[in-house]
Design a protein around this motif. Structure first.
Motif, short mmCIF file in Angstrom:
data_model
loop_
_atom_site.label_atom_id
_atom_site.label_comp_id
_atom_site.label_asym_id
_atom_site.label_seq_id
_atom_site.Cartn_x
_atom_site.Cartn_y
_atom_site.Cartn_z
N GLY A 112 -8.26 -5.95 9.22
CA GLY A 112 -8.11 -6.29 7.81
C GLY A 112 -7.63 -7.70 7.56
O GLY A 112 -7.22 -8.03 6.45
N ILE A 113 -7.68 -8.54 8.58
CA ILE A 113 -7.18 -9.91 8.43
C ILE A 113 -8.31 -10.92 8.33
O ILE A 113 -8.11 -12.11 8.56
CB ILE A 113 -6.23 -10.27 9.60
CG1 ILE A 113 -6.92 -10.06 10.93
CG2 ILE A 113 -4.94 -9.48 9.50
CD1 ILE A 113 -6.16 -10.61 12.12
N ILE A 135 -2.60 -5.89 10.53
CA ILE A 135 -1.79 -6.34 9.39
C ILE A 135 -0.35 -6.39 9.89
O ILE A 135 0.28 -5.36 10.11
CB ILE A 135 -1.93 -5.40 8.18
CG1 ILE A 135 -3.38 -5.25 7.75
CG2 ILE A 135 -1.02 -5.86 7.04
CD1 ILE A 135 -4.02 -6.48 7.17
N ARG A 136 0.16 -7.61 10.09
CA ARG A 136 1.47 -7.77 10.73
C ARG A 136 2.51 -8.46 9.87
O ARG A 136 3.67 -8.54 10.25
CB ARG A 136 1.30 -8.58 12.01
CG ARG A 136 0.44 -7.88 13.03
CD ARG A 136 0.28 -8.72 14.26
NE ARG A 136 -0.47 -8.02 15.27
CZ ARG A 136 -1.01 -8.60 16.32
NH1 ARG A 136 -0.88 -9.90 16.49
NH2 ARG A 136 -1.68 -7.89 17.19
N ASP A 140 -0.30 -11.46 5.56
CA ASP A 140 -1.56 -10.75 5.84
C ASP A 140 -1.93 -9.84 4.68
O ASP A 140 -3.09 -9.76 4.27
CB ASP A 140 -1.45 -9.90 7.12
CG ASP A 140 -1.34 -10.72 8.38
OD1 ASP A 140 -1.74 -11.91 8.38
OD2 ASP A 140 -0.85 -10.17 9.39
N ILE A 141 -0.91 -9.16 4.12
CA ILE A 141 -1.15 -8.28 2.98
C ILE A 141 -1.61 -9.09 1.78
O ILE A 141 -2.61 -8.76 1.13
CB ILE A 141 0.13 -7.49 2.63
CG1 ILE A 141 0.45 -6.51 3.76
CG2 ILE A 141 -0.02 -6.76 1.29
CD1 ILE A 141 1.81 -5.85 3.64
N ALA A 144 -5.19 -10.34 2.23
CA ALA A 144 -6.18 -9.27 2.06
C ALA A 144 -6.37 -8.93 0.59
O ALA A 144 -7.51 -8.79 0.11
CB ALA A 144 -5.75 -8.04 2.85
N VAL A 152 -4.06 -1.91 1.24
CA VAL A 152 -3.85 -2.34 2.62
C VAL A 152 -3.16 -1.21 3.37
O VAL A 152 -2.27 -0.56 2.83
CB VAL A 152 -2.96 -3.61 2.67
CG1 VAL A 152 -2.65 -4.01 4.11
CG2 VAL A 152 -3.63 -4.77 1.94
N THR A 154 -1.12 -0.27 7.05
CA THR A 154 -0.47 -0.84 8.22
C THR A 154 0.46 0.20 8.83
O THR A 154 1.01 1.05 8.12
CB THR A 154 0.34 -2.11 7.88
OG1 THR A 154 0.93 -2.62 9.08
CG2 THR A 154 1.40 -1.86 6.84
#
Length: 161
Positions: A112-113, A135-136, A140-141, A144, A152, A154
């Motif tokens: 998702g990145i 998603i780290r 990243d969130i 997205a 999202v 994760t």
């Protein structure tokens, strides 16, 4: 996770013997439960397995990489999420054809990145996209969501807050 404000729990890997109790407990806490049907140990993700998840376990949604599983979920009128792994251009095109054919409620794009891919999947299908995998961070969130993801996912508990 049950104390969070999030309405939906996604169970990716579990055992069939644990599933009923987990879903009942989550429902008592006011949560909806989506199950990744391909990853339930002891369950065959075929028509009978999906019927079992729906009729006996009472899941609220099904997640799968398999178009036939998504078709079964939609046949039973429950929420269906098609998981799409973007490995290369060929895989992307193949999976877009499946998504356009089975018409899931959402498409989860992994990883998702990749903002450009999130946007492309939505533009080519018109189906809302969930960004998942790798998603780290909060960034990243944000990336997205800014690229058009509707949600999202994760496994990083710190990002659930």
């Amino acid at each position: 996770m049950l104390d969070s404000d999030h309405e939906i729990l996604v169970l990716l890997e579990t055992r069939l013997s644990q599933l009923s109790g987990l879903v009942k407990y989550a429902h008592k806490r006011g949560k909806k439960v989506f199950i990744h049907a391909d990853l339930v140990q002891g369950l065959k993700a075929d028509e009978y397995g999906i019927e079992f998840l729906i009729n006996n376990i009472k899941v609220d949604g099904i997640i799968s990489t398999r178009g036939n599983v998504i078709t079964l979920a939609k046949k039973h009128r429950i929420f269906a999420i098609q998981r799409l792994f973007v490995l290369d251009s060929h895989a992307l095109e193949h999976n877009l054809k499946i998504c356009n054919r089975v018409q899931p409620d959402y498409i989860e794009v992994l990883p998702g990145i990749i903002p450009k891919i999130i946007k492309e999947v939505y533009e080519k299908t018109g189906i809302p996209v969930i960004a998942g995998g790798l998603i780290r961070s909060k960034q990243d969130i944000d990336d997205a969501l800014e690229s058009g993801a509707a949600a999202v996912t994760t496994s990083n508990y710190e990002l659930w807050k």
